[in-house]
Design a protein around this motif. Structure first.
Motif, PDB file in Angstrom:
ATOM      1  N   TYR B 206     -18.616  70.935  52.151  1.00  0.00           N
ATOM      2  CA  TYR B 206     -19.799  71.551  52.818  1.00  0.00           C
ATOM      3  C   TYR B 206     -19.976  72.978  52.792  1.00  0.00           C
ATOM      4  N   LEU B 207     -19.066  73.510  52.564  1.00  0.00           N
ATOM      5  CA  LEU B 207     -18.886  74.978  52.786  1.00  0.00           C
ATOM      6  C   LEU B 207     -18.772  75.666  51.300  1.00  0.00           C
ATOM      7  N   TYR B 208     -19.259  76.733  51.374  1.00  0.00           N
ATOM      8  CA  TYR B 208     -19.237  77.916  50.275  1.00  0.00           C
ATOM      9  C   TYR B 208     -17.683  78.143  50.451  1.00  0.00           C
ATOM     10  N   HIS B 209     -17.028  78.490  49.391  1.00  0.00           N
ATOM     11  CA  HIS B 209     -15.619  78.433  49.304  1.00  0.00           C
ATOM     12  C   HIS B 209     -14.800  79.834  49.334  1.00  0.00           C
ATOM     13  N   ARG B 210     -15.705  80.873  49.664  1.00  0.00           N
ATOM     14  CA  ARG B 210     -15.184  81.996  50.118  1.00  0.00           C
ATOM     15  C   ARG B 210     -14.241  82.293  50.967  1.00  0.00           C
ATOM     16  N   LYS B 211     -14.601  81.888  52.313  1.00  0.00           N
ATOM     17  CA  LYS B 211     -13.801  82.356  53.514  1.00  0.00           C
ATOM     18  C   LYS B 211     -13.104  81.228  53.992  1.00  0.00           C
ATOM     19  N   LEU B 212     -13.091  80.124  53.201  1.00  0.00           N
ATOM     20  CA  LEU B 212     -12.607  78.967  53.848  1.00  0.00           C
ATOM     21  C   LEU B 212     -11.251  78.799  54.538  1.00  0.00           C
ATOM     22  N   LEU B 213     -10.330  79.338  53.827  1.00  0.00           N
ATOM     23  CA  LEU B 213      -8.854  79.441  54.271  1.00  0.00           C
ATOM     24  C   LEU B 213      -8.486  80.341  55.436  1.00  0.00           C
ATOM     25  N   LYS B 214      -9.568  81.492  55.526  1.00  0.00           N
ATOM     26  CA  LYS B 214      -9.569  82.339  56.691  1.00  0.00           C
ATOM     27  C   LYS B 214     -10.049  81.544  58.000  1.00  0.00           C
TER      28      LYS B 214
END
Lengths: 392, 359
Positions: B206-214
């Motif tokens: 459900y999230l855009y993938h850019r800052k997922l890890l952070k």
């Protein structure tokens, strides 16, 4: 969904919420409960346990506050026996008309005979219960039973046990009672290398009608594991409190350097102690450092004690007085093979390997323990005059 | 996958914080480490960061797919469906465990005469309502409530400092019985709660993938810090012996504050964090079933799963002692395939596939 169904659903939901959100499944009114203010535990016949509770009568209390002469007594005591504390507690209900609420218990008194047999088995009920006041003070009834103490009448105030609790707090400021909370007692019981000491209450007079003023809350009962071992006098208790840094205030009388037969009173304002341990030639040496600060509050007979030399002498005298008190207490504890000062605990924390070797026969080791006491004393204030009046 | 649902990164961080804090706010899982449990908590946070990174990575390598899709993709239709069903069972199981724990806490400490099932039903009723409204509502709820939780933990911590209740000597002697109990304890803490973050592979799409890890690592760190704070607080106040005997240490700790009763704050912590955790578990299970059956909507499955959760929570354990025995002895090993074996396999397979593609 038609709007009327929505409306009915909403109404039902509203009902559900108002029924459930109030929270009290077993709602009890204050008028239907009895509030216990103190609890006493004694050993009864046939190895049974006798439980005494002091109940408060809120309505009598209210009428007394309003100035009216109340016909009811503000408090009364009940006791019942049982094989377990819980059974005794339930047996109380055969006499009490209401359910007894334990949350507000201020004092838990344990009779001497029960204390000599061991206190663990009665404390478990209190620790499990969700109604226990974990901040309640514990006292040991010396030479008498808890029931006896709780039956004392109060002259001041309405509830004897509240009176008792206040007395403990007052007594704390002269540093002659070992005040210990329920939780702290449980912690000390479980700590390896630390034996607990609990405050003592005893009855002084031998009369028909006993009042609060006939009893004395002073000193401490020293425990070996969970069994009562010996008594500490008020001064010995203070020695223990100095080591534990639990002195909030105390009065130390030292000989007047100018005239040895008279006294100077020093009020201890703060006292911090630090125990450290080092291993010398394979045996532990405990160093107790006490930093005390006190005020000169009284000086018997005249004389000028304001010179630096005199102040230095006063400090020396205070230091010796405190060191002697502490030494006596430690020696008494060690002679009885009782680790009141928590030397073993200290050793366990600083040298766990060494502790593992000695913990099996720590009792024997205790009698050989070496300790040094170093007291450094400071004189803070002297009051409104520098020197005492000299009659001429 | 409904494309229109979007949650923000701060919402993800807070969701993860609440999920991981879950029931850790009220119970102590580290009784084997005793005075070293703070170290176990730190080690568990480090392991937790590794675990969440792995889970995020799996999601990043399979963009737009949730765990169910990835499983079917990688393990084939039959075996993938079987593992997916097992995972759904696992999610419901977590929800049931948390429900039981929460209800036990309420019944043990406050509502002594209330039937446990009543408390469980009340809790799950609210979460079911929450889940029916979808992930966005769960996320927004956590955005409002989780900061409250963080503040209340900090308040209790500071109040105890003010009271001089802390005894730093309770942390001694350090490393008395060797590393083994500490590692065992941190292993238990890794599987419960950090390893359970595998569940978030249902939410990551459900999230855009850019800052997922952070954002995910931040969530793990916040909850780790809070758990460390709670562990240290209870340890310094209660001491190693009491903390290993007491079932709900924070309840006792806050009860020691004189003239001020802030035990309700602990209960609030529990209801917020536990509620969010149950909600996410039920949501993941409902979504999983919907995706497995090719449905677009998870809503029809919410109520049946909630009912199942309540029944399971009462049914799986006879008493609270069995519950704690099971949590500490069986649960960590039962969780290994779900939390480590299958995710590592998925990661390896996804990674190999992308490598093949680039070569």
């Amino acid at each position: 969904m038609p709007s009327w169904i929505k409306l009915i659903t909403m109404a039902l939901l509203f009902n559900l919420v108002t029924c459930t959100a109030t929270g009290c499944w077993n709602n009890q009114d204050l008028s239907e409960t009895s509030i216990a203010a103190a609890m006493g535990l004694d050993k009864a016949e046939d190895n049974k346990i006798e439980l005494t509770v002091q109940l408060v009568n809120p309505s009598a209390l209210k009428s007394a506050q309003e100035g009216g002469e109340s016909s009811n007594k503000a408090s009364w005591t009940l006791s019942k026996t049982g094989e377990t504390v819980f059974e005794a507690n339930r047996n109380l209900l055969s006499t009490a008309n209401n359910k007894i609420l334990h949350n507000h218990i201020q004092i838990i008194i344990i009779g001497e005979t029960l204390a000599r047999d061991g206190i663990t088995r009665i404390l478990d009920f209190l620790e499990r219960g969700n109604q226990t006041n974990r901040k309640a003070d514990i006292l040991i009834a010396k030479g008498t039973t808890a029931k006896e103490i709780l039956s004392l009448q109060s002259e001041l105030g309405n509830i004897p046990s509240i009176n008792l609790a206040n007395t403990i707090d007052n007594e704390d400021s002269i540093g002659k009672i070992k005040k210990i909370m329920f939780t702290d007692l449980m912690k000390e019981l479980a700590t390896p290398g630390k034996d607990p000491a609990i405050g003592v209450v005893e009855i002084m007079n031998d009369k028909e009608q006993l009042f609060i003023k006939d009893m004395k809350i002073e000193g401490a009962a020293a425990f070996k594991k969970d069994k009562l071992a010996f008594w500490l006098s008020p001064v010995q208790t203070r020695g223990l409190l100095f080591v534990e840094s639990k002195i909030s205030s105390a009065v130390i009388n030292i000989p007047n350097p100018l005239e040895r037969s008279t006294k100077v009173a020093i009020e201890v304002i703060s006292s911090k102690a630090k125990t450290s341990v080092e291993l010398k030639d394979g045996s532990p040496v405990f160093n107790i450092e006490i930093n005390e600060q006190g005020d000169i509050v009284e000086q018997q007979d005249g004389g000028d004690l304001s010179s630096p030399e005199a102040v230095e002498k006063l400090k020396k005298e205070t230091e010796t007085a405190i060191a002697n008190e502490v030494r006596n207490s430690i020696q008494l504890a060690l002679d009885n093979r009782c680790d009141l000062m928590g030397f073993g605990d200290k050793l366990h924390k600083e040298y766990p390997q060494y502790w593992n070797k000695v913990k099996g026969n720590w009792d024997e080791e205790l009698s050989r323990v070496q300790f040094n006491i170093k007291v450094s004393s400071d004189i803070g204030r002297v009051g409104l005059v520098k020197t005492s009046v000299l009659p001429k | 996958m409904p494309e229109y649902i979007r949650i923000s990164y701060i919402q993800l961080t807070l969701l993860l914080t609440g999920f991981l804090l879950g029931s850790s706010a009220i119970m102590n899982q580290s009784d084997t480490a005793r005075q070293d449990s703070w170290l176990a908590a730190i080690l568990a946070v480090i392991a937790g960061v590794a675990v969440i990174s792995m889970n995020v990575w799996i999601s990043l390598l399979n963009p737009g797919k949730s765990l169910i899709g990835i499983l079917k993709d990688k393990f084939g239709n039959v075996f993938g469906t079987v593992t997916a069903v097992l995972y759904i069972w696992y999610f419901i199981h977590i929800a049931a465990l948390v429900t039981r724990e929460l209800a036990e806490f309420m019944v043990t400490t406050t509502y002594a005469e209330t039937p446990i099932i009543f408390v469980a039903i009340c809790m799950v009723l609210v979460t079911a309502y929450l889940v029916r409204h979808g992930l966005e509502v769960i996320a927004r709820t956590s955005e409002i409530l989780i900061p409250l939780l963080i503040v209340s933990v900090i308040i209790i911590f500071l109040v105890m400092i003010n009271l001089h209740e802390y005894n730093i000597e309770n942390l001694l002697p350090f490393n008395e019985r060797g590393l083994k109990p500490i590692l065992h304890s941190s292993f238990i803490m890794t599987t419960f709660p950090y390893g359970e973050s595998i569940l978030f592979t249902m939410i990551f799409p459900y999230l855009y993938h850019r800052k997922l890890l952070k954002a995910s690592i931040l969530g793990v760190l916040i909850s780790g810090l809070l758990i460390l704070g709670i562990t240290l607080r209870d340890l310094m106040v209660l001491g190693p012996d009491l903390i290993s005997r007491v079932i709900f240490p924070p309840h006792i700790t806050t009860g020691l504050i004189p003239n001020l009763d802030i035990t309700p704050l602990v209960e609030v912590n529990l209801i917020i964090a536990g509620g969010i955790k149950i909600a996410i578990c039920i949501f993941a299970a409902a979504l999983g079933i919907a995706q497995l059956l090719g449905e677009h909507d998870h809503k029809p499955f919410v109520v049946p799963i909630s009912v199942l959760t309540v029944v399971l929570s009462i049914w799986i354990f006879d008493d609270i002692l069995a519950f704690f025995y099971w949590i500490n002895t069986v649960w960590p090993y039962y969780s290994i395939p779900f939390q480590f074996v299958i995710p590592v396999l998925l990661l390896l397979m996804s990674w190999l596939k992308t490598k093949q593609r680039t070569v």
